[in-house]
Design a protein around this motif. Structure first.
Motif, PDB file in Angstrom:
ATOM      1  N   PHE A  49       0.916  -1.348  -0.024  1.00 39.74           N
ATOM      2  CA  PHE A  49       0.109   0.072  -0.119  1.00 39.74           C
ATOM      3  C   PHE A  49       0.952   1.161  -0.125  1.00 39.74           C
ATOM      4  O   PHE A  49       1.873   1.249   0.815  1.00 39.74           O
ATOM      5  CB  PHE A  49      -0.947   0.033   1.183  1.00 39.74           C
ATOM      6  CG  PHE A  49      -1.785  -1.152   1.312  1.00 39.74           C
ATOM      7  CD1 PHE A  49      -2.968  -1.214   0.807  1.00 39.74           C
ATOM      8  CD2 PHE A  49      -1.431  -2.470   1.927  1.00 39.74           C
ATOM      9  CE1 PHE A  49      -3.928  -2.100   1.141  1.00 39.74           C
ATOM     10  CE2 PHE A  49      -2.302  -3.424   2.368  1.00 39.74           C
ATOM     11  CZ  PHE A  49      -3.550  -3.323   1.572  1.00 39.74           C
ATOM     12  N   ASN A  50       0.545   2.039  -0.844  1.00 43.74           N
ATOM     13  CA  ASN A  50       1.125   3.576  -0.724  1.00 43.74           C
ATOM     14  C   ASN A  50       0.195   4.405  -0.186  1.00 43.74           C
ATOM     15  O   ASN A  50      -1.052   4.596  -0.454  1.00 43.74           O
ATOM     16  CB  ASN A  50       1.509   3.974  -2.088  1.00 43.74           C
ATOM     17  CG  ASN A  50       2.666   3.632  -2.848  1.00 43.74           C
ATOM     18  OD1 ASN A  50       3.441   2.875  -2.263  1.00 43.74           O
ATOM     19  ND2 ASN A  50       2.914   3.645  -4.063  1.00 43.74           N
ATOM     20  N   CYS A  51       0.556   5.066   1.200  1.00 45.96           N
ATOM     21  CA  CYS A  51      -0.290   6.061   1.882  1.00 45.96           C
ATOM     22  C   CYS A  51       0.352   7.237   1.691  1.00 45.96           C
ATOM     23  O   CYS A  51       1.345   7.426   2.226  1.00 45.96           O
ATOM     24  CB  CYS A  51      -0.332   5.240   3.325  1.00 45.96           C
ATOM     25  SG  CYS A  51      -0.901   3.776   3.591  1.00 45.96           S
TER      26      CYS A  51
ATOM     27  N   TYR B  96      -0.344   1.605  12.089  1.00 46.47           N
ATOM     28  CA  TYR B  96      -0.973   2.126  10.674  1.00 46.47           C
ATOM     29  C   TYR B  96      -2.007   1.066  10.580  1.00 46.47           C
ATOM     30  O   TYR B  96      -1.848   0.016  10.487  1.00 46.47           O
ATOM     31  CB  TYR B  96      -0.310   2.124   9.298  1.00 46.47           C
ATOM     32  CG  TYR B  96       0.979   3.208   9.343  1.00 46.47           C
ATOM     33  CD1 TYR B  96       0.462   4.275   8.661  1.00 46.47           C
ATOM     34  CD2 TYR B  96       2.231   2.988   9.769  1.00 46.47           C
ATOM     35  CE1 TYR B  96       1.500   5.262   8.255  1.00 46.47           C
ATOM     36  CE2 TYR B  96       3.023   4.021   9.690  1.00 46.47           C
ATOM     37  CZ  TYR B  96       2.630   4.928   8.942  1.00 46.47           C
ATOM     38  OH  TYR B  96       3.712   6.185   8.557  1.00 46.47           O
TER      39      TYR B  96
ATOM     40  N   VAL C 172      -4.984   0.180   7.841  1.00 40.88           N
ATOM     41  CA  VAL C 172      -5.395   0.275   6.722  1.00 40.88           C
ATOM     42  C   VAL C 172      -6.732  -0.126   6.562  1.00 40.88           C
ATOM     43  O   VAL C 172      -7.059  -1.512   7.001  1.00 40.88           O
ATOM     44  CB  VAL C 172      -4.285  -0.261   5.828  1.00 40.88           C
ATOM     45  CG1 VAL C 172      -4.813  -0.416   4.376  1.00 40.88           C
ATOM     46  CG2 VAL C 172      -2.862   0.033   5.890  1.00 40.88           C
TER      47      VAL C 172
ATOM     48  N   THR D 239      -8.365   3.897   2.718  1.00 36.86           N
ATOM     49  CA  THR D 239      -8.067   5.060   3.712  1.00 36.86           C
ATOM     50  C   THR D 239      -6.997   4.168   4.791  1.00 36.86           C
ATOM     51  O   THR D 239      -7.338   3.033   4.899  1.00 36.86           O
ATOM     52  CB  THR D 239      -9.084   5.535   4.462  1.00 36.86           C
ATOM     53  OG1 THR D 239      -9.927   4.572   5.173  1.00 36.86           O
ATOM     54  CG2 THR D 239     -10.182   6.215   3.472  1.00 36.86           C
ATOM     55  N   TYR D 240      -6.592   5.203   5.609  1.00 39.08           N
ATOM     56  CA  TYR D 240      -5.741   4.392   6.816  1.00 39.08           C
ATOM     57  C   TYR D 240      -5.957   5.492   7.908  1.00 39.08           C
ATOM     58  O   TYR D 240      -6.360   6.610   7.864  1.00 39.08           O
ATOM     59  CB  TYR D 240      -4.426   4.209   6.458  1.00 39.08           C
ATOM     60  CG  TYR D 240      -3.456   5.372   6.395  1.00 39.08           C
ATOM     61  CD1 TYR D 240      -2.712   5.819   7.203  1.00 39.08           C
ATOM     62  CD2 TYR D 240      -3.606   6.354   5.231  1.00 39.08           C
ATOM     63  CE1 TYR D 240      -1.810   6.902   7.102  1.00 39.08           C
ATOM     64  CE2 TYR D 240      -2.666   7.255   5.064  1.00 39.08           C
ATOM     65  CZ  TYR D 240      -1.799   7.509   6.079  1.00 39.08           C
ATOM     66  OH  TYR D 240      -0.885   8.745   6.096  1.00 39.08           O
TER      67      TYR D 240
ATOM     68  N   TYR E 292      -3.453   6.439  11.579  1.00 42.26           N
ATOM     69  CA  TYR E 292      -2.240   6.353  11.828  1.00 42.26           C
ATOM     70  C   TYR E 292      -2.097   7.058  13.264  1.00 42.26           C
ATOM     71  O   TYR E 292      -2.776   8.148  13.647  1.00 42.26           O
ATOM     72  CB  TYR E 292      -1.384   7.679  10.824  1.00 42.26           C
ATOM     73  CG  TYR E 292      -0.140   8.080  11.558  1.00 42.26           C
ATOM     74  CD1 TYR E 292       1.177   7.383  11.243  1.00 42.26           C
ATOM     75  CD2 TYR E 292       0.175   9.176  12.050  1.00 42.26           C
ATOM     76  CE1 TYR E 292       2.200   7.766  11.665  1.00 42.26           C
ATOM     77  CE2 TYR E 292       1.307   9.691  12.530  1.00 42.26           C
ATOM     78  CZ  TYR E 292       2.406   9.007  12.243  1.00 42.26           C
ATOM     79  OH  TYR E 292       3.581   9.337  12.580  1.00 42.26           O
TER      80      TYR E 292
ATOM     81  N   THR F 292      -5.150   8.836   2.877  1.00 37.99           N
ATOM     82  CA  THR F 292      -5.601   7.548   1.850  1.00 37.99           C
ATOM     83  C   THR F 292      -4.396   6.650   1.491  1.00 37.99           C
ATOM     84  O   THR F 292      -3.324   7.101   1.761  1.00 37.99           O
ATOM     85  CB  THR F 292      -5.964   8.391   0.886  1.00 37.99           C
ATOM     86  OG1 THR F 292      -4.881   9.219   0.191  1.00 37.99           O
ATOM     87  CG2 THR F 292      -7.461   9.248   0.950  1.00 37.99           C
ATOM     88  N   CYS F 293      -4.962   5.591   1.090  1.00 42.33           N
ATOM     89  CA  CYS F 293      -3.890   4.416   0.952  1.00 42.33           C
ATOM     90  C   CYS F 293      -4.441   3.846  -0.536  1.00 42.33           C
ATOM     91  O   CYS F 293      -5.529   3.631  -0.693  1.00 42.33           O
ATOM     92  CB  CYS F 293      -3.839   3.215   1.907  1.00 42.33           C
ATOM     93  SG  CYS F 293      -2.765   3.597   3.082  1.00 42.33           S
TER      94      CYS F 293
END
Length: 111
Positions: A23-25, A81, A83, A89-90, A92, A105-106
């Motif tokens: 995942f890219n967050c 985190y 996810v 979304t995530y 943190y 957002t992820c």
């Protein structure tokens, strides 16, 4: 020479293997760059890693109802985190000697 090769290997990005979830967050705004991360769960395992900036942090990964939680407990602090892949979304949080929290957002890019 062996030390040089080891050092170079540590500086290279860690590639995701087939089956790993990645995942890219992103951060909600420019004021929270520490929230930008790439989260990877290793295929078939309850662990993975978190990449923030130049740091690669080992993480335990827990599955929940519609969530994946990436957790690192360091000396005096915990990095978390959570996810929500279906929502993109995530959440943190950073607690202990360092603290912070937020939402972003992820995007799932692999797995």
């Amino acid at each position: 020479m062996r030390v040089l090769v080891s050092t170079i290997a540590l500086l290279m990005p860690i590639p995701a293997l087939a089956g790993d979830l990645v995942f890219n967050c992103g951060a909600p705004d420019a004021a929270h760059p520490e929230m930008v991360a790439q989260l990877t769960k290793y295929y078939g395992e309850k662990r993975g890693h978190i990449i923030t900036g130049d740091d690669v942090i080992p993480a335990e990964v827990y599955s929940g109802l519609g969530t994946l939680t990436f957790l690192y407990i360091g000396e005096g602090y915990a990095l978390h985190y959570s996810v929500h892949p279906q929502k993109g979304t995530y959440d943190y949080s950073l607690s202990g000697s360092m603290s912070g929290y937020g939402h972003g957002t992820c995007e799932q890019i692999s797995g």
